[in-house]
Scaffold this motif. Structure first.
Motif, PDB file in Angstrom:
ATOM      1  N   ASP A 222       0.755  -1.371  -0.014  1.00  0.00           N
ATOM      2  CA  ASP A 222       0.069  -0.055   0.058  1.00  0.00           C
ATOM      3  C   ASP A 222       0.878   1.427   0.123  1.00  0.00           C
ATOM      4  OD1 ASP A 222      -2.767   1.249   0.107  1.00  0.00           O
ATOM      5  OD2 ASP A 222      -2.446   1.843   1.950  1.00  0.00           O
ATOM      6  N   ARG A 223       2.010   1.073  -0.467  1.00  0.00           N
ATOM      7  CA  ARG A 223       2.759   2.354  -0.691  1.00  0.00           C
ATOM      8  C   ARG A 223       2.338   3.192  -1.866  1.00  0.00           C
ATOM      9  NH1 ARG A 223       5.537   4.332   3.678  1.00  0.00           N
ATOM     10  NH2 ARG A 223       6.378   2.194   3.779  1.00  0.00           N
ATOM     11  N   HIS A 224       1.229   3.883  -1.585  1.00  0.00           N
ATOM     12  CA  HIS A 224       0.848   4.614  -2.626  1.00  0.00           C
ATOM     13  C   HIS A 224       1.454   5.977  -2.752  1.00  0.00           C
ATOM     14  CE1 HIS A 224      -1.824   6.377   0.028  1.00  0.00           C
ATOM     15  NE2 HIS A 224      -2.273   5.028   0.503  1.00  0.00           N
ATOM     16  N   GLN A 225       0.856   6.817  -3.579  1.00  0.00           N
ATOM     17  CA  GLN A 225       1.508   8.377  -3.817  1.00  0.00           C
ATOM     18  C   GLN A 225       1.104   9.049  -2.621  1.00  0.00           C
ATOM     19  OE1 GLN A 225      -0.628   7.061  -5.788  1.00  0.00           O
ATOM     20  NE2 GLN A 225      -2.376   8.303  -5.793  1.00  0.00           N
ATOM     21  N   GLN A 226       0.271   8.647  -1.964  1.00  0.00           N
ATOM     22  CA  GLN A 226       0.264   9.593  -0.509  1.00  0.00           C
ATOM     23  C   GLN A 226       1.054   9.033   0.672  1.00  0.00           C
ATOM     24  OE1 GLN A 226      -3.473  12.108   0.070  1.00  0.00           O
ATOM     25  NE2 GLN A 226      -4.431  10.503  -1.524  1.00  0.00           N
ATOM     26  N   ASN A 227       1.576   7.882   0.407  1.00  0.00           N
ATOM     27  CA  ASN A 227       2.272   7.153   1.645  1.00  0.00           C
ATOM     28  C   ASN A 227       3.601   7.334   1.433  1.00  0.00           C
ATOM     29  OD1 ASN A 227       0.098   6.482   2.974  1.00  0.00           O
ATOM     30  ND2 ASN A 227       0.130   4.224   2.569  1.00  0.00           N
ATOM     31  N   TRP A 228       4.110   8.561   0.813  1.00  0.00           N
ATOM     32  CA  TRP A 228       5.693   8.754   0.973  1.00  0.00           C
ATOM     33  C   TRP A 228       5.644  10.246   0.641  1.00  0.00           C
ATOM     34  CZ3 TRP A 228       7.742  11.197  -3.369  1.00  0.00           C
ATOM     35  CH2 TRP A 228       7.433  10.856  -4.590  1.00  0.00           C
ATOM     36  N   ALA A 229       6.641  10.882   1.426  1.00  0.00           N
ATOM     37  CA  ALA A 229       6.576  12.401   1.197  1.00  0.00           C
ATOM     38  C   ALA A 229       8.046  12.974   1.152  1.00  0.00           C
ATOM     39  CB  ALA A 229       5.949  12.913   2.399  1.00  0.00           C
ATOM     40  N   ILE A 230       8.140  14.204   0.939  1.00  0.00           N
ATOM     41  CA  ILE A 230       9.538  14.837   1.164  1.00  0.00           C
ATOM     42  C   ILE A 230       9.222  16.115   2.091  1.00  0.00           C
ATOM     43  CG2 ILE A 230      10.296  14.426  -1.101  1.00  0.00           C
ATOM     44  CD1 ILE A 230       9.513  17.281  -2.032  1.00  0.00           C
ATOM     45  N   ILE A 231      10.014  16.488   2.906  1.00  0.00           N
ATOM     46  CA  ILE A 231      10.088  17.691   3.490  1.00  0.00           C
ATOM     47  C   ILE A 231      10.771  18.877   3.030  1.00  0.00           C
ATOM     48  CG2 ILE A 231      10.564  18.586   6.059  1.00  0.00           C
ATOM     49  CD1 ILE A 231       9.938  15.763   7.111  1.00  0.00           C
TER      50      ILE A 231
ATOM     51  N   GLU B 147       0.377 -13.868  -6.817  1.00  0.00           N
ATOM     52  CA  GLU B 147       0.142 -12.706  -7.729  1.00  0.00           C
ATOM     53  C   GLU B 147      -0.571 -11.416  -7.266  1.00  0.00           C
ATOM     54  OE1 GLU B 147      -4.425 -14.356  -8.976  1.00  0.00           O
ATOM     55  OE2 GLU B 147      -2.447 -14.605 -10.304  1.00  0.00           O
ATOM     56  N   LYS B 148      -1.024 -11.479  -6.117  1.00  0.00           N
ATOM     57  CA  LYS B 148      -1.606 -10.323  -5.355  1.00  0.00           C
ATOM     58  C   LYS B 148      -0.590  -9.628  -4.408  1.00  0.00           C
ATOM     59  CE  LYS B 148      -6.432 -11.534  -5.230  1.00  0.00           C
ATOM     60  NZ  LYS B 148      -7.566 -11.939  -4.227  1.00  0.00           N
ATOM     61  N   ALA B 149       0.626 -10.163  -4.377  1.00  0.00           N
ATOM     62  CA  ALA B 149       1.639  -9.702  -3.349  1.00  0.00           C
ATOM     63  C   ALA B 149       2.428  -8.868  -4.147  1.00  0.00           C
ATOM     64  CB  ALA B 149       2.422 -10.819  -2.738  1.00  0.00           C
ATOM     65  N   VAL B 150       2.143  -7.733  -4.526  1.00  0.00           N
ATOM     66  CA  VAL B 150       2.869  -6.698  -5.337  1.00  0.00           C
ATOM     67  C   VAL B 150       2.914  -5.582  -4.904  1.00  0.00           C
ATOM     68  CG1 VAL B 150       2.179  -8.021  -7.455  1.00  0.00           C
ATOM     69  CG2 VAL B 150       0.828  -6.143  -6.605  1.00  0.00           C
ATOM     70  N   SER B 151       4.004  -4.505  -5.198  1.00  0.00           N
ATOM     71  CA  SER B 151       4.225  -3.256  -4.865  1.00  0.00           C
ATOM     72  C   SER B 151       3.292  -2.591  -5.358  1.00  0.00           C
ATOM     73  CB  SER B 151       5.743  -2.958  -5.265  1.00  0.00           C
ATOM     74  OG  SER B 151       5.812  -1.426  -5.012  1.00  0.00           O
ATOM     75  N   HIS B 152       2.882  -1.371  -4.789  1.00  0.00           N
ATOM     76  CA  HIS B 152       1.861  -0.481  -5.521  1.00  0.00           C
ATOM     77  C   HIS B 152       2.603   0.473  -6.496  1.00  0.00           C
ATOM     78  CE1 HIS B 152      -0.521   3.186  -5.850  1.00  0.00           C
ATOM     79  NE2 HIS B 152      -1.400   2.559  -5.288  1.00  0.00           N
ATOM     80  N   LEU B 153       4.065   0.836  -6.254  1.00  0.00           N
ATOM     81  CA  LEU B 153       4.611   1.420  -7.082  1.00  0.00           C
ATOM     82  C   LEU B 153       4.825   0.538  -8.300  1.00  0.00           C
ATOM     83  CD1 LEU B 153       6.493   4.241  -7.505  1.00  0.00           C
ATOM     84  CD2 LEU B 153       8.471   2.693  -7.134  1.00  0.00           C
ATOM     85  N   LYS B 154       4.863   1.043  -9.548  1.00  0.00           N
ATOM     86  CA  LYS B 154       5.033   0.189 -10.896  1.00  0.00           C
ATOM     87  C   LYS B 154       6.297   0.559 -11.647  1.00  0.00           C
ATOM     88  CE  LYS B 154      -0.184   0.409 -10.608  1.00  0.00           C
ATOM     89  NZ  LYS B 154      -0.048   1.007  -9.176  1.00  0.00           N
ATOM     90  N   TRP B 155       6.414  -0.375 -12.273  1.00  0.00           N
ATOM     91  CA  TRP B 155       7.559  -0.195 -13.418  1.00  0.00           C
ATOM     92  C   TRP B 155       7.226  -0.260 -14.805  1.00  0.00           C
ATOM     93  CZ3 TRP B 155      12.690   0.529 -12.522  1.00  0.00           C
ATOM     94  CH2 TRP B 155      13.649   0.317 -13.751  1.00  0.00           C
ATOM     95  N   PHE B 156       7.289   1.029 -15.460  1.00  0.00           N
ATOM     96  CA  PHE B 156       6.475   1.417 -16.678  1.00  0.00           C
ATOM     97  C   PHE B 156       5.148   0.953 -16.796  1.00  0.00           C
ATOM     98  CE2 PHE B 156      11.350   1.489 -17.763  1.00  0.00           C
ATOM     99  CZ  PHE B 156      11.188   2.477 -18.678  1.00  0.00           C
ATOM    100  N   GLY B 157       4.519   1.095 -15.832  1.00  0.00           N
ATOM    101  CA  GLY B 157       3.129   0.789 -15.608  1.00  0.00           C
ATOM    102  C   GLY B 157       2.597  -0.592 -15.238  1.00  0.00           C
ATOM    103  N   ALA B 158       3.429  -1.551 -14.943  1.00  0.00           N
ATOM    104  CA  ALA B 158       3.337  -2.878 -14.866  1.00  0.00           C
ATOM    105  C   ALA B 158       3.426  -3.219 -13.098  1.00  0.00           C
ATOM    106  CB  ALA B 158       4.172  -4.050 -15.605  1.00  0.00           C
ATOM    107  N   ALA B 159       2.450  -3.836 -12.588  1.00  0.00           N
ATOM    108  CA  ALA B 159       2.657  -4.264 -11.389  1.00  0.00           C
ATOM    109  C   ALA B 159       3.378  -5.194 -11.079  1.00  0.00           C
ATOM    110  CB  ALA B 159       1.266  -4.356 -10.568  1.00  0.00           C
ATOM    111  N   MET B 160       4.362  -5.537  -9.957  1.00  0.00           N
ATOM    112  CA  MET B 160       4.932  -6.534  -9.954  1.00  0.00           C
ATOM    113  C   MET B 160       5.411  -6.951  -8.561  1.00  0.00           C
ATOM    114  SD  MET B 160       8.442  -5.193 -11.748  1.00  0.00           S
ATOM    115  CE  MET B 160       7.518  -4.825 -13.103  1.00  0.00           C
ATOM    116  N   PRO B 161       5.862  -7.942  -8.129  1.00  0.00           N
ATOM    117  CA  PRO B 161       6.479  -8.303  -6.687  1.00  0.00           C
ATOM    118  C   PRO B 161       7.572  -7.275  -6.336  1.00  0.00           C
ATOM    119  CG  PRO B 161       6.223 -10.401  -7.695  1.00  0.00           C
ATOM    120  CD  PRO B 161       5.911  -9.109  -8.900  1.00  0.00           C
TER     121      PRO B 161
END
Length: 318
Positions: free
Chosen positions: A153-162, A228-242
């Motif tokens: 669940d490391r989506h775009q609102q679950n990381w940040a910069i200060i 197959e469901k154990a993937v990172s939210h962050l994708k590689w060229f649009g592809a979801a993967m472990p």
């Protein structure tokens, strides 16, 4: 670590989303007036907040910069408490989604389908060279940590910069003489925030009566860990993967960063210490409502998940 009762802490009725997506209750420490956020668990998974505490302690042990979470209660509701990551008005927490929208206004925000390593990297490359290197390193460290805990669940609102702005006053000089007017010197710096909202992992969504089946069935456990469901939210060229597959792709571009982060995990990982952290995480903490208890079976499974995932990560890279 004990149970912190924040029921009498000054707060008002505000509810904000200062970090991550989940609504948090804003409270002030009664003595220091430091800003804290209290996060309640999902009603369906009342034990979920324990994962934030475990992730903080395990992450800290493995050498990652993870936001400190403590066990707390608010009017009988169990949850976790974290201190604000910004200290004053000169600092601003900026979520990943905010910066990605600046460089790609069409960014899809509901499901984060555009949340790719390539888009994130393009933002980092727009920073100063010295900041770019540090932040990319920290971002990849985060992905290694997510591989350890199985964070999907490391989506775009679950990381940040200060972002921090510092202002210094420099006296003006003319012909060697001081003039009454002063000139402000403004410096802007950017750094990656500590890792937060790490709770959607470590069997948070497995209900109590199903724990035994995951503990005792190796096939079922393997599927949960690496299926197959154990993937990172962050994708590689649009592809979801472990997580591990994603790190292998990133390692082709940043080999030293990925390898050094995983070597750090290897140096700090000790199965007995991880077991000790998890099995004793709730020592001395008693809630009035037993639904917030962390059962021995759940602790057993959580410890097993961390150990298996860490060993698999080390096996694939070292």
């Amino acid at each position: 670590m004990g149970l912190i009762d924040i029921s009498q802490w000054p707060s008002g009725d505000q509810r904000f989303v200062p970090i991550g997506k989940r609504i948090k209750k804003v409270v002030l420490h009664p003595e220091t007036y430091d800003l804290f956020y209290f996060k309640e668990p999902k009603e369906k998974y009342p034990w979920e907040f324990w994962n934030e505490i475990i992730a903080y302690k395990v992450g800290n042990k493995l050498g990652f910069s993870v936001l400190k979470y403590e066990v707390a209660t608010l009017d009988g509701i169990g949850g976790c408490l974290s201190k604000s990551m910004t200290e004053d008005f000169t600092q601003e927490l900026i979520h990943g989604q905010q910066v990605l929208l600046r460089i790609y206004p069409e960014f899809e925000t509901k499901r984060g389908t555009d949340h790719t390593f390539q888009l994130v990297e393009s933002f980092f490359k727009s920073l100063k060279k010295e900041e770019e290197k540090l932040i990319i390193n920290d971002f990849i460290n985060m992905l290694v940590f997510d591989s350890v805990i199985g964070n999907r669940d490391r989506h775009q609102q679950n990381w940040a910069i200060i972002r921090e702005i510092k202002i210094q006053i420099r006296p003006n000089k003319y012909f060697g003489l001081k003039k009454d007017t002063n000139s402000p010197i403004i410096t802007r710096t950017v750094r990656f925030s500590p890792l937060f909202d790490n709770g959607n992992c470590l069997a948070y969504n497995i209900i109590e009566e199903n724990l035994d089946s995951f503990i005792n069935d190796d096939y079922k456990l393997e599927k949960y860990l690496f299926g197959e469901k154990a993937v990172s939210h962050l994708k590689w060229f649009g592809a979801a993967m472990p997580h591990i597959e994603l790190l292998k792709h990133i390692a082709k571009i940043y080999p030293d960063v990925v390898l050094n982060s995983i070597k750090k995990v290897n140096e700090n990982f000790n199965e007995n210490i991880i077991n000790d952290i998890v099995l004793n995480i709730d020592n001395g903490i008693i809630f009035a409502d037993e639904k917030y208890f962390l059962s021995p079976k759940r602790k057993e499974l959580i410890s097993k998940l961390i150990t298996i995932r860490t060993k698999r990560l080390l096996q694939e890279f070292l």
